[in-house]
Design a protein around this motif. Structure first.
Motif, mmCIF file in Angstrom:
data_model
loop_
_atom_site.group_PDB
_atom_site.id
_atom_site.type_symbol
_atom_site.label_atom_id
_atom_site.label_comp_id
_atom_site.label_asym_id
_atom_site.label_seq_id
_atom_site.Cartn_x
_atom_site.Cartn_y
_atom_site.Cartn_z
ATOM 1 N N ALA A 45 33.685 42.347 27.852
ATOM 2 C CA ALA A 45 34.883 42.310 26.166
ATOM 3 C C ALA A 45 35.646 42.407 25.892
ATOM 4 C CB ALA A 45 34.046 43.198 25.163
ATOM 5 N N ALA A 47 38.223 41.545 27.655
ATOM 6 C CA ALA A 47 38.655 40.037 28.362
ATOM 7 C C ALA A 47 38.482 39.035 28.017
ATOM 8 C CB ALA A 47 38.354 40.531 29.791
ATOM 9 N N GLY A 48 37.374 38.591 26.797
ATOM 10 C CA GLY A 48 36.753 37.444 26.250
ATOM 11 C C GLY A 48 36.169 37.297 27.516
ATOM 12 N N GLU A 49 35.239 38.021 27.893
ATOM 13 C CA GLU A 49 34.050 37.283 29.123
ATOM 14 C C GLU A 49 32.901 37.030 28.596
ATOM 15 O OE1 GLU A 49 34.530 39.271 32.521
ATOM 16 O OE2 GLU A 49 36.384 38.718 32.830
#
Lengths: 296, 363, 296
Positions: A45, A47-49
């Motif tokens: 989350a 890391a914005g994945e």
């Protein structure tokens, strides 16, 4: 009567359905995105994945929220607030809109009253003066601080007023001729006939009460009196320069739950009950309300 | 500075995450140019420019005639901006930095999309600990600010206190404030080890009034290193600092042994590298401090009247101008900015600040 | 006096509403005096220095005020128009769906975004339109240059307006739907008999039937002419788009950067209130004069 479905009508129906479905998707996708984040691992989350499906599936965020006694306690408080608050609101809206929906000949001073209420839609003293008044009327730390100050929502009242005006005057006249006073007309005639508007405004009222969190922070001093959204808002730990002085335990807590996963889980827990209640209110938005008692 | 540029370029163009995509960049930056993290303060310092200590405040340094001058409008800032512009074009700065807030910048750091960040000694504690957890091969090092000809000096605030606690004289128990303060200090001792933690979702230690003694960080550094050198298994001192020293010591030991039973590698490394490591966050800061490699921001205290009145407007002007220049606008805009800044209230502020400096400041 | 006796129940019905409003809406209004003071919290309302129009002068003469005012008007008016048109079209379209469960689903889906707050949505939208986001991904696959939406003044405004309309369209749509269900179904049947097609029915029955509600929403919307969406813009803006998207509220918000500016903030609030009241009053009386229709 024969009702021929022309080709253009058929086409319209199909395109309409497709178009509206697309628009619906637009509304649902952000929720799916947020739900996926709440079910993802912390590092993914952060890391914005996460896009539309959880990455590193985990119930951690919900477990964190759910294992706290405070969560269920505040849930109970919220239910109490919503029920009490909505009843008070709807009652006030109902009885206030009725007199104001009459015409000026039927009710002198109507305009005066209306403007007394309307002006409050535009002018407000702001946070500090309101706080002072709430404090001085002895509502601090009580659930009534969340209910009374906004007890009459003028906007909703104005909506109800307009719906009332759409009710055929003949109903009113018929009842009055039969000797009914204003009270009886209100409760025995207007109430059953305005169910769609009551359902609509009721929905807005319930949602408003359910989502409100700031007033809890302002007026409640004891955490056990917090409604759900207020409680959830206190869980968000602020990450700023404090980070430099965190102990190992604090860091561990931070590690397992990023602000992101907690926040999105919080949003979900907050929105879920409403999404469940909504379908029940829906059946009151009935198409084609029969007003069969009146002959045109 | 040239070395920094080379490394930053390597981070940008040489596909460090080896995923075949050109999706990494060199230096972390978010939309507030002068902030508490992931910002440009250190960069400007590298050019001998001292525009700000962060948090939207302009910094003031001693000019040649012993008067205070605002760091924000000095010519060195223009040079630095030119370099930034070049770096932006080259892709060293993220093309959309102006959109990012600190959370987004942190995301990029953790995801391994950026390799360098200007920051303060506590970075390993957070967010770099998450970066190490995500990529165990991540190897962060701490460096003094690179300057144009060798290492540069950091701009530091002269006085670091930012809160004053006041007790109303009509309060029933005014001594409660002092009691709370003493309580927090007391609770750091060894005997409270098990009770001193977060509970019910509240971190009680963060409640005010609370004093953090800046010298404590140095104490942690000294004591932990002492214990390490003496090969101790546990911390033997017992005073208010027990908890913080013991935590760091344990984390250090765990990190060195690769032990992750108590906390992840990232957390252990983070505590160790920020506080105890000789070349880590505090270790390096201590060296910089002891070798005088810093410049004071000479202005401190409450904002002057014009700063209150015009501060918001001036800050907007600065953010707009600087961001535009970095993203490709003409460098002459900087001169226009200086003129506007002075006319919009800057000149008044210069007078007010100097007046305060002459009459009230301890030099 | 006879009329008073007949109207007495009406007056009584209004009492609770009036009391709550007087205490909690008018009471705090006394705090508006802050707009004319150099307000200091420690001195309170009674001891803060009275400065007359100074606060107003200060804010109005700040260099960027004109730009900010213009932005506010442009954004607010566009939002107002679209927030009426889009829900209207959706309500009319949705009304044509015959399967109740499908209609209910669509209604709920469209209403969903209303529950999300801008603190969450802001980040989602920024990511959506970022260089590495899905929209640019789509653009790239079509062979075009990626666009930095959020850093361009015109695009940014469009996104602000579009996303706000999208988020709120459910609300107005539901109100309009409730109004549509209130239309007497015999009218439609009569029209069918007369041979009117669906389109004509909409034009001559539905639209006139809900025109009171539309006018109400329009007039009250006009009251918000200086509210361009503070929370939304605060979450999504950045220095590059100040020129086109900085509005009065965000501007005043940043004025308080170095020290709370209670006086000027209250002054701006008062200014906005007066303008809102003015706009609504004019349109109220215009609607009355031209349509013989009182909005409230």
């Amino acid at each position: 009567m024969l009702r021929k479905q022309t080709l253009s009508r058929k086409l319209f129906v199909v395109f309409n359905a497709i178009f509206l479905t697309c628009i619906s998707l637009l509304g649902i996708i952000p929720f799916i995105h947020l739900l996926s984040i709440s079910l993802s691992s912390n590092t993914a989350a952060m890391a914005g994945e996460v896009k539309l499906w959880p990455v590193g599936f985990t119930w951690d965020a919900y477990a964190y929220l759910g294992e706290k006694v405070e969560f269920f306690r505040s849930l109970g408080v919220s239910v109490k607030r919503v029920v009490l608050g909505s009843l008070v609101n709807m009652f006030l809206v109902f009885i206030t809109a009725f007199p104001l929906s009459k015409s000026n000949d039927q009710f002198k001073f109507r305009t005066v009253y209306v403007w007394i209420f309307a002006i409050t839609m535009f002018f407000g003293g702001g946070l500090i003066p309101t706080y002072i008044i709430v404090k001085n009327t002895g509502l601090m730390d009580s659930i009534w601080a969340l209910i009374l100050p906004g007890a009459l929502n003028v906007w909703n009242m104005v909506l109800m007023l307009n719906f009332f005006r759409n009710i055929p005057k003949e109903l009113d006249e018929a009842a009055t001729i039969d000797g009914a006073g204003h009270w009886r007309v209100l409760w025995q005639i207007y109430l059953p006939v305005s169910l769609p508007s009551i359902a609509t405004i009721g929905l807005f009222t319930i949602v408003g009460h359910w989502n409100a969190w700031f007033d809890g922070i302002l007026y409640l001093n004891s955490p056990e009196k917090y409604p759900l959204q207020t409680y959830l808002s206190t869980l968000i730990m602020s990450l700023n320069a404090q980070m430099s002085s965190m102990s190992v335990e604090q860091l561990k807590v931070m590690e397992n739950l990023s602000e992101k996963t907690i926040r999105t889980a919080q949003i979900f827990m907050g929105a879920l009950p409403i999404m469940v209640v909504y379908p029940f209110l829906q059946k009151y938005f009935v198409k084609g309300m029969t007003v069969g008692s009146v002959k045109e | 500075m040239d070395e920094l540029e080379k490394v930053a370029q390597a981070f940008t163009h040489n596909d460090p995450d080896q995923n075949g995509k050109n999706d990494t960049y060199g230096i972390a930056l978010q939309k507030n140019l002068f902030f508490w993290g992931f910002d440009l303060r250190g960069f400007f310092n590298g050019f001998g420019a001292y525009p700000s200590v962060g948090d939207n405040q302009s910094a003031w340094i001693k000019g040649s005639d012993d008067k205070l001058i605002p760091g924000l409008i000095q010519p060195e800032v223009k040079t630095a901006l030119g370099k930034l512009q070049q770096w932006y074009k080259d892709g060293i700065l993220d093309k959309e930095f102006a959109l990012k807030d600190e959370n987004k910048a942190v995301e990029d750091l953790i995801a391994g999309k950026v390799g360098i960040s200007y920051g303060e000694w506590w970075y390993p504690n957070w967010p770099l600990n998450s970066s190490v957890d995500k990529d165990p091969k991540a190897d962060w090092i701490a460096l003094q600010l690179p300057g144009v000809d060798g290492p540069a000096k950091s701009l530091v605030p002269k006085i670091r206190s930012n809160k004053i606690f006041v007790v109303n004289k009509k309060a029933k128990n005014p001594e409660a404030a002092i009691k709370m303060l003493n309580f927090y200090i007391e609770v750091g001792k060894k005997e409270y080890k098990d009770k001193n933690k977060a509970a019910d979702g509240y971190v009680y230690n963060w409640f005010n009034p609370r004093i953090a003694n800046p010298a404590d960080i140095d104490t942690i550094y000294t004591e932990v290193n002492k214990a390490l050198e003496a090969n101790q298994e546990e911390i033997t001192i017992n005073d208010a600092n027990y908890k913080t020293v013991a935590d760091t010591f344990k984390a250090t030991k765990d990190y060195m042994a690769g032990d992750t039973t108590n906390a992840t590698k990232g957390i252990n490394w983070g505590l160790y590298y920020s506080r105890a490591a000789k070349d880590g966050g505090w270790g390096l800061t201590k060296q910089i401090k002891e070798s005088d490699q810093f410049v004071y921001n000479e202005f401190y205290g409450l904002p002057t009247p014009t700063i209150v009145e015009k501060g918001g407007q001036l800050d907007k002007l600065m953010q707009e101008s600087f961001t535009k220049i970095i993203m490709g606008g003409s460098l002459d805009e900087f001169d226009k900015f200086v003129d506007s800044w002075k006319a919009l209230g800057g000149n008044q502020i210069i007078d007010e600040v100097n007046e305060r400096y002459n009459t009230e400041a301890t030099k | 006096m006879k009329s008073l006796k007949k109207e007495l129940p009406l007056h009584i019905m209004l009492i609770p509403g009036v009391i709550v409003t007087l205490i909690y809406a008018y009471g705090p209004m006394a705090g508006l005096v802050m707009a004319f003071q150099q307000f200091e919290p420690l001195s309170g309302f009674f001891k803060s220095e009275f400065v007359g129009w100074d606060n107003f002068n200060y804010v109005f003469h700040l260099p960027d005020f004109k730009q900010v005012l213009w932005n506010t008007l442009v954004i607010a008016i566009t939002k107002m128009v679209l927030s009426l048109l889009v829900p209207l079209i959706l309500a009319l379209l949705l009304n044509e769906i015959t399967r109740k469960w499908f209609a209910g689903f669509i209604q709920s889906a469209i209403f969903l975004p209303f529950f999300l707050s801008w603190t969450v949505l802001g980040g989602v939208i920024i990511e959506l339109f970022s260089l590495s986001g899905p929209i640019n991904g789509l653009i790239a696959s079509l062979g075009m240059e990626p666009i930095m939406f959020m850093l361009d003044n015109s695009w940014f405004r469009g996104i602000i307006i579009g996303s706000d309309v999208w988020k709120g369209m459910g609300y107005n749509m539901i109100i309009m739907l409730a109004a549509i269900t209130g239309i007497n179904s015999t009218l439609y049947e009569a029209a069918e008999v007369d041979g009117a097609g669906k389109w004509k029915q909409v034009l001559h029955i539905t639209l006139p039937g809900i025109s009171p509600i539309i006018i109400l929403l329009a007039v009250l919307g006009l009251g918000g002419i200086l509210n361009a969406g503070f929370e939304q813009i605060l979450m999504m803006y950045n220095p590059t788009v100040y020129e086109g998207a900085d509005i009065i509220d965000t501007f005043v918000y940043r004025l308080g950067m170095f020290s709370q500016q209670f006086g000027p903030a209250a002054a701006v609030g008062l200014f906005k209130s007066v303008i809102s009241l003015f706009m609504v009053s004019i349109t109220y009386y215009a609607a009355y004069k031209f349509n013989d229709y009182r909005i409230f």
